[in-house]
Design an enzyme around this catalytic site. Structure first.
Site, mmCIF file in Angstrom:
data_model
loop_
_atom_site.group_PDB
_atom_site.id
_atom_site.type_symbol
_atom_site.label_atom_id
_atom_site.label_comp_id
_atom_site.label_asym_id
_atom_site.label_seq_id
_atom_site.Cartn_x
_atom_site.Cartn_y
_atom_site.Cartn_z
ATOM 1 N N GLY A 50 0.779 -1.241 0.000
ATOM 2 C CA GLY A 50 0.000 0.000 0.000
ATOM 3 C C GLY A 50 0.804 1.280 0.000
ATOM 4 O O GLY A 50 0.337 2.302 -0.497
ATOM 5 N N GLU A 104 3.454 4.596 6.049
ATOM 6 C CA GLU A 104 2.221 3.823 5.868
ATOM 7 C C GLU A 104 1.247 4.559 4.949
ATOM 8 O O GLU A 104 1.206 5.783 4.928
ATOM 9 C CB GLU A 104 1.537 3.621 7.236
ATOM 10 C CG GLU A 104 1.713 2.220 7.802
ATOM 11 C CD GLU A 104 0.913 1.148 7.071
ATOM 12 O OE1 GLU A 104 0.700 1.247 5.843
ATOM 13 O OE2 GLU A 104 0.488 0.188 7.741
ATOM 14 N N ASP A 105 0.456 3.789 4.223
ATOM 15 C CA ASP A 105 -0.578 4.406 3.390
ATOM 16 C C ASP A 105 -1.710 4.940 4.265
ATOM 17 O O ASP A 105 -2.164 6.059 4.098
ATOM 18 C CB ASP A 105 -1.115 3.402 2.351
ATOM 19 C CG ASP A 105 -1.537 2.067 2.956
ATOM 20 O OD1 ASP A 105 -1.368 1.837 4.179
ATOM 21 O OD2 ASP A 105 -2.042 1.212 2.196
ATOM 22 N N ASP A 108 -5.858 2.736 10.159
ATOM 23 C CA ASP A 108 -7.297 2.525 10.285
ATOM 24 C C ASP A 108 -7.577 2.144 11.745
ATOM 25 O O ASP A 108 -7.659 3.009 12.606
ATOM 26 C CB ASP A 108 -7.652 1.420 9.272
ATOM 27 C CG ASP A 108 -9.113 1.070 9.197
ATOM 28 O OD1 ASP A 108 -9.952 1.921 9.479
ATOM 29 O OD2 ASP A 108 -9.424 -0.082 8.823
ATOM 30 N N LYS A 136 -7.903 7.270 9.695
ATOM 31 C CA LYS A 136 -9.349 7.273 9.959
ATOM 32 C C LYS A 136 -9.520 7.340 11.477
ATOM 33 O O LYS A 136 -9.557 6.292 12.141
ATOM 34 C CB LYS A 136 -9.992 5.975 9.454
ATOM 35 C CG LYS A 136 -9.951 5.751 7.946
ATOM 36 C CD LYS A 136 -10.585 4.387 7.608
ATOM 37 C CE LYS A 136 -10.441 4.026 6.160
ATOM 38 N NZ LYS A 136 -10.790 2.610 5.892
ATOM 39 N N PHE A 157 -14.388 3.064 3.191
ATOM 40 C CA PHE A 157 -13.408 2.290 2.426
ATOM 41 C C PHE A 157 -12.955 3.074 1.197
ATOM 42 O O PHE A 157 -13.775 3.572 0.435
ATOM 43 C CB PHE A 157 -13.978 0.936 2.012
ATOM 44 C CG PHE A 157 -12.939 0.056 1.392
ATOM 45 C CD1 PHE A 157 -11.976 -0.568 2.186
ATOM 46 C CD2 PHE A 157 -12.885 -0.121 0.020
ATOM 47 C CE1 PHE A 157 -10.985 -1.352 1.610
ATOM 48 C CE2 PHE A 157 -11.904 -0.912 -0.558
ATOM 49 C CZ PHE A 157 -10.951 -1.531 0.240
ATOM 50 N N ASP A 164 -5.788 -0.603 -2.200
ATOM 51 C CA ASP A 164 -6.443 -1.563 -3.094
ATOM 52 C C ASP A 164 -7.789 -2.059 -2.591
ATOM 53 O O ASP A 164 -8.085 -2.016 -1.395
ATOM 54 C CB ASP A 164 -5.548 -2.786 -3.254
ATOM 55 C CG ASP A 164 -5.480 -3.611 -1.955
ATOM 56 O OD1 ASP A 164 -5.057 -3.047 -0.923
ATOM 57 O OD2 ASP A 164 -5.882 -4.791 -1.964
ATOM 58 N N ARG A 170 -4.756 0.095 -7.059
ATOM 59 C CA ARG A 170 -3.583 0.764 -6.475
ATOM 60 C C ARG A 170 -3.005 1.812 -7.424
ATOM 61 O O ARG A 170 -2.334 2.750 -6.995
ATOM 62 C CB ARG A 170 -2.477 -0.257 -6.172
ATOM 63 C CG ARG A 170 -2.821 -1.271 -5.100
ATOM 64 C CD ARG A 170 -1.543 -1.988 -4.678
ATOM 65 N NE ARG A 170 -1.804 -3.234 -3.960
ATOM 66 C CZ ARG A 170 -2.017 -3.320 -2.645
ATOM 67 N NH1 ARG A 170 -2.023 -2.225 -1.917
ATOM 68 N NH2 ARG A 170 -2.226 -4.488 -2.083
HETATM 69 P P1 IMP Z 1 -5.189 -1.185 10.442
HETATM 70 O O1 IMP Z 1 -4.309 -2.284 10.930
HETATM 71 O O2 IMP Z 1 -6.632 -1.452 10.705
HETATM 72 O O3 IMP Z 1 -4.777 0.183 10.939
HETATM 73 O O4 IMP Z 1 -5.156 -1.182 8.886
HETATM 74 C C1 IMP Z 1 -4.047 -0.818 8.211
HETATM 75 C C2 IMP Z 1 -3.963 -1.442 6.829
HETATM 76 O O5 IMP Z 1 -5.210 -1.874 6.287
HETATM 77 C C3 IMP Z 1 -3.473 -0.354 5.922
HETATM 78 O O6 IMP Z 1 -2.065 -0.341 5.886
HETATM 79 C C4 IMP Z 1 -4.096 -0.715 4.603
HETATM 80 O O7 IMP Z 1 -3.224 -1.548 3.877
HETATM 81 C C5 IMP Z 1 -5.367 -1.434 4.948
HETATM 82 N N1 IMP Z 1 -6.530 -0.513 4.860
HETATM 83 C C6 IMP Z 1 -7.138 0.167 5.873
HETATM 84 N N2 IMP Z 1 -8.157 0.913 5.433
HETATM 85 C C7 IMP Z 1 -8.216 0.715 4.089
HETATM 86 C C8 IMP Z 1 -9.076 1.240 3.032
HETATM 87 O O8 IMP Z 1 -9.992 2.037 3.241
HETATM 88 N N3 IMP Z 1 -8.783 0.798 1.773
HETATM 89 C C9 IMP Z 1 -7.787 -0.081 1.494
HETATM 90 N N4 IMP Z 1 -6.971 -0.575 2.434
HETATM 91 C C10 IMP Z 1 -7.174 -0.190 3.724
HETATM 92 MG MG MG Z 2 -0.782 -0.759 4.354
#
Ligand code: IMP
Ligand code: MG
Length: 180
Positions: A50, A104-105, A108, A136, A157, A164, A170
């Site tokens: 990402g 990081e992208d 969440d 977020k 999302f 992706d 992507r």
């Molecule tokens: P977390 O562990 O819940 O913070 O999620 C982090 C990872 O989930 C990110 O690095 C993304 O790769 C993926 N992710 C979270 N939200 C989205 C989204 O809205 N679209 C696509 N990928 C996401």
């Molecule tokens: Mg990621």
């Protein structure tokens, strides 16, 4: 407003490349200030897949010596988090004693960041910092402070600019949100 279709889902523009670019300028300015006098070049850690686009944009704006290292993690399936963080590929270089900037992208729930910080501590990093393009806040369940956030977005999302939906989308330059 531009719309794109991936598999069964339609997405509409949320953030333009121009807006992303300006937000990345501001993050790079802060990093350049904070890391200009490091004894050892900091590591920029690309969290595959990402973060590739964010990494390439950010790197171009960085003016201190730095080393690029990658790791591949996975937590999403389709449009939902699985709640578990899998390591699909380990760190590509030794980071013992180094300051690591996690690129990081998106943050969440924050589970990935917490798992990653532990991986880095176990690998002997001197310190780690979170540098994320997107965040977020409504989905965040962790207490870990985020050091650099380019933009905050609602709990929806999104795809594009490296992010992706089932490995597709992507390549889009702008960011798109699920059109419900
Ligand atoms: P977390 O562990 O819940 O913070 O999620 C982090 C990872 O989930 C990110 O690095 C993304 O790769 C993926 N992710 C979270 N939200 C989205 C989204 O809205 N679209 C696509 N990928 C996401
Ligand atoms: Mg990621």
């Amino acid at each position: 407003m531009k719309k794109v279709k991936i598999k069964d889902k339609t997405f509409r523009t949320l953030i333009t490349y121009q807006q992303l670019s300006e937000a990345i300028d501001r993050v790079a300015e802060n990093l350049n200030k904070d890391f200009k006098d490091c004894e050892q070049p900091p590591v920029l850690l690309c969290v595959l897949n990402g973060s590739i686009m964010y990494m390439s944009e950010l790197m171009k704006r960085i003016d201190f010596d730095c080393q690029v290292v990658s790791i591949k993690l996975k937590s999403y399936e389709g449009t939902n988090t699985t709640g578990k963080v899998k390591q699909a590929m380990g760190l590509t270089s030794d980071i013992t004693g180094r300051k690591v900037i996690i690129v990081e992208d998106i943050v969440d729930t924050g589970n990935t960041i917490v798992a990653l910080k532990q991986i880095l501590a176990d690998a002997g990093a001197q310190a780690s910092y979170v540098c994320t393009l997107l965040h977020k806040p409504e989905a965040y369940v962790q207490n870990e402070p985020l050091d650099y956030v380019a933009m905050e977005i609602p709990n929806k999302f999104i795809i594009g600019f490296g992010l992706d939906y089932d490995e597709l989308g992507r390549n889009y330059k702008d960011i798109y949100v699920l059109d419900e």
